[in-house]
Design a protein around this motif. Structure first.
Motif, PDB file in Angstrom:
ATOM      1  N   TYR A  45       0.845  -1.209   0.000  1.00 27.45           N
ATOM      2  CA  TYR A  45       0.000   0.000   0.000  1.00 27.45           C
ATOM      3  C   TYR A  45       0.870   1.245   0.000  1.00 27.45           C
ATOM      4  CZ  TYR A  45      -3.264   3.593   1.559  1.00 27.45           C
ATOM      5  OH  TYR A  45      -4.000   4.740   1.652  1.00 27.45           O
ATOM      6  N   ASN A 164      -8.582   0.218  -2.263  1.00 24.03           N
ATOM      7  CA  ASN A 164      -7.687   0.407  -3.405  1.00 24.03           C
ATOM      8  C   ASN A 164      -7.870   1.763  -4.087  1.00 24.03           C
ATOM      9  OD1 ASN A 164      -6.333  -2.006  -3.161  1.00 24.03           O
ATOM     10  ND2 ASN A 164      -7.704  -3.112  -4.545  1.00 24.03           N
ATOM     11  N   ASN A 167      -4.933   3.712  -3.039  1.00 30.91           N
ATOM     12  CA  ASN A 167      -3.680   2.953  -2.999  1.00 30.91           C
ATOM     13  C   ASN A 167      -2.960   3.146  -4.341  1.00 30.91           C
ATOM     14  OD1 ASN A 167      -1.573   1.195  -2.749  1.00 30.91           O
ATOM     15  ND2 ASN A 167      -2.823  -0.649  -2.520  1.00 30.91           N
TER      16      ASN A 167
END
Length: 412
Positions: A45, A164, A167
């Motif tokens: 991440y 996400n 990310n």
């Protein structure tokens, strides 16, 4: 006298014990998955971009150039704008574009809430019953895609994984989009599903999707080919020289690796054109202040392909089909414009002639030209470094991390 209570039947005691054991097992499973995903096996991440802005006097491209959404609600607003801009410019991507009136169905897999995005960028929240009517499979994974054709609506379903969205490791390599990437499951996959369905049949055959990564010499040839094609795109003053070098490499590849060449043709044709379509249409959808014409999109691609940009490197028989033939398509556009010809001509040939690819059409453009001696192949170390530089932009999760992520979203 107090009456003595009779002891519970042995069978009941056994059931109670079994219930307690099952409860503890379930609690242990949930706790293990929770702690494993949150603490011990977290996928890679990054809250900040690790790729700088790609820029010149005309463009500022990439994830670092954009303000990124922080949650599903914010992302849906951006996604809706991308869908709207894409649909407004359909005819600039492919001649007689059949992808009109295809909507986008997006679902947050953390809470199962779904939204329908119209071609005009309008967002409508759906009830569970409304979502079910679209008859698409919903799995707890990012990147799920499905086609739907329900009553008077048709389009693509995509899944959204909230963690996400911000990310950068997950999406920053898609510099032609610059955001979390579910839009690419809309434009790229619908091109496969709809546009390519009207094309002439091909005799090219499937190789069961084998990448043939163990054939390092051939992969190094295709590495060199990608580098030469990107130079031809980005270095306008030496374009013809770089194209001839690339075609010399391609012919050498065909002669030295005939099996690999033959098995790659289907992916060169289908994935190469879909990736070309993805690159072009994403620039219009995501950079409306900078890209409004075909010429501006090509100029943006020149910038993105400069200096052998690590984000646009692929290895493996299938993966190379995306890049080499998308790059060939870009070059066919550029050559047509230089000659004041129609850049859609090669696309219509692709549709009508089943046994051709963008790279074969580029080769045909220079069929009467003498090609140079093929360039020396990169070393094995150069190849490994080249691949690693690409992987570093988007580090892969380990198998264990993927398993814990899957289980976490399935259970929670």
């Amino acid at each position: 006298m107090k009456r003595r209570r009779s002891a519970p039947p042995k069978k009941l005691k056994g059931l109670q014990k079994l219930g307690i054991i099952l409860f503890l097992l379930i609690a242990i499973i949930y706790a293990t998955v929770f702690l494993g995903h949150r603490l011990f096996f977290k996928p890679p991440y990054s809250a900040k971009p690790t790729i700088p802005i790609i820029e010149n006097t005309q463009f500022k491209l990439g994830a670092a150039a954009k303000k990124q959404p922080q949650n599903t609600k914010e992302y849906l607003t951006i996604l809706a704008k991308q869908v709207k801009l894409y649909n407004q410019n359909l005819e600039q991507f492919w001649p007689d574009n059949p992808l009109k009136n295809y909507e986008l169905l997006a679902q947050d897999i953390s809470n199962k809430k779904a939204s329908l995005i119209s071609t005009k960028g309008q967002i409508k929240s759906l009830s569970k019953k409304e979502f079910k009517s679209y008859d698409v499979s919903s799995l707890p994974f990012d990147g799920q895609w499905a086609f739907f054709d329900s009553k008077d609506r048709k389009g693509a379903y995509v899944s959204i994984m909230p963690q996400n969205i911000d990310n950068f490791y997950y999406f920053q390599k898609y510099e032609h989009l610059g955001t979390y990437d579910q839009f690419l499951s809309y434009n790229h996959e619908l091109f496969h599903k709809v546009t390519q369905e009207r094309w002439a049949e091909t005799s090219f055959t499937d190789n069961n999707r084998e990448e043939r990564l163990e054939d390092k010499a051939t992969r190094r040839q295709k590495m060199l080919l990608q580098q030469q094609l990107k130079l031809a795109i980005s270095e306008e003053n030496h374009r013809e020289k770089h194209i001839k070098n690339a075609l010399a490499t391609y012919q050498d590849y065909r002669e030295s690796s005939p099996k690999d060449y033959k098995e790659a043709l289907l992916y060169d044709r289908l994935e190469g054109t879909a990736y070309y379509y993805e690159l072009l249409s994403s620039l219009f959808a995501s950079y409306p202040e900078q890209v409004t014409t075909h010429e501006e999109a090509l100029n943006a691609l020149k910038l993105l392909m400069a200096d052998d940009n690590p984000a646009y490197r692929m290895t493996g028989l299938i993966s190379e089909g995306y890049s080499t033939n998308a790059f060939a398509g870009i070059l066919l556009d550029l050559l047509a414009l230089e000659k004041e010809q129609d850049p859609n001509q090669w696309k219509m040939i692709i549709e009508k002639q089943g046994d051709t690819t963008p790279l074969l059409l580029l080769e045909k453009e220079f069929s009467n030209e003498k090609l140079p001696i093929p360039s020396e192949l990169p070393s094995e170390k150069d190849y490994e470094d080249w691949v690693e530089e690409n992987r570093a932009l988007s580090p892969n999760a380990t198998t264990t991390e993927n398993i814990f992520t899957m289980l976490y979203h399935f259970l929670y």
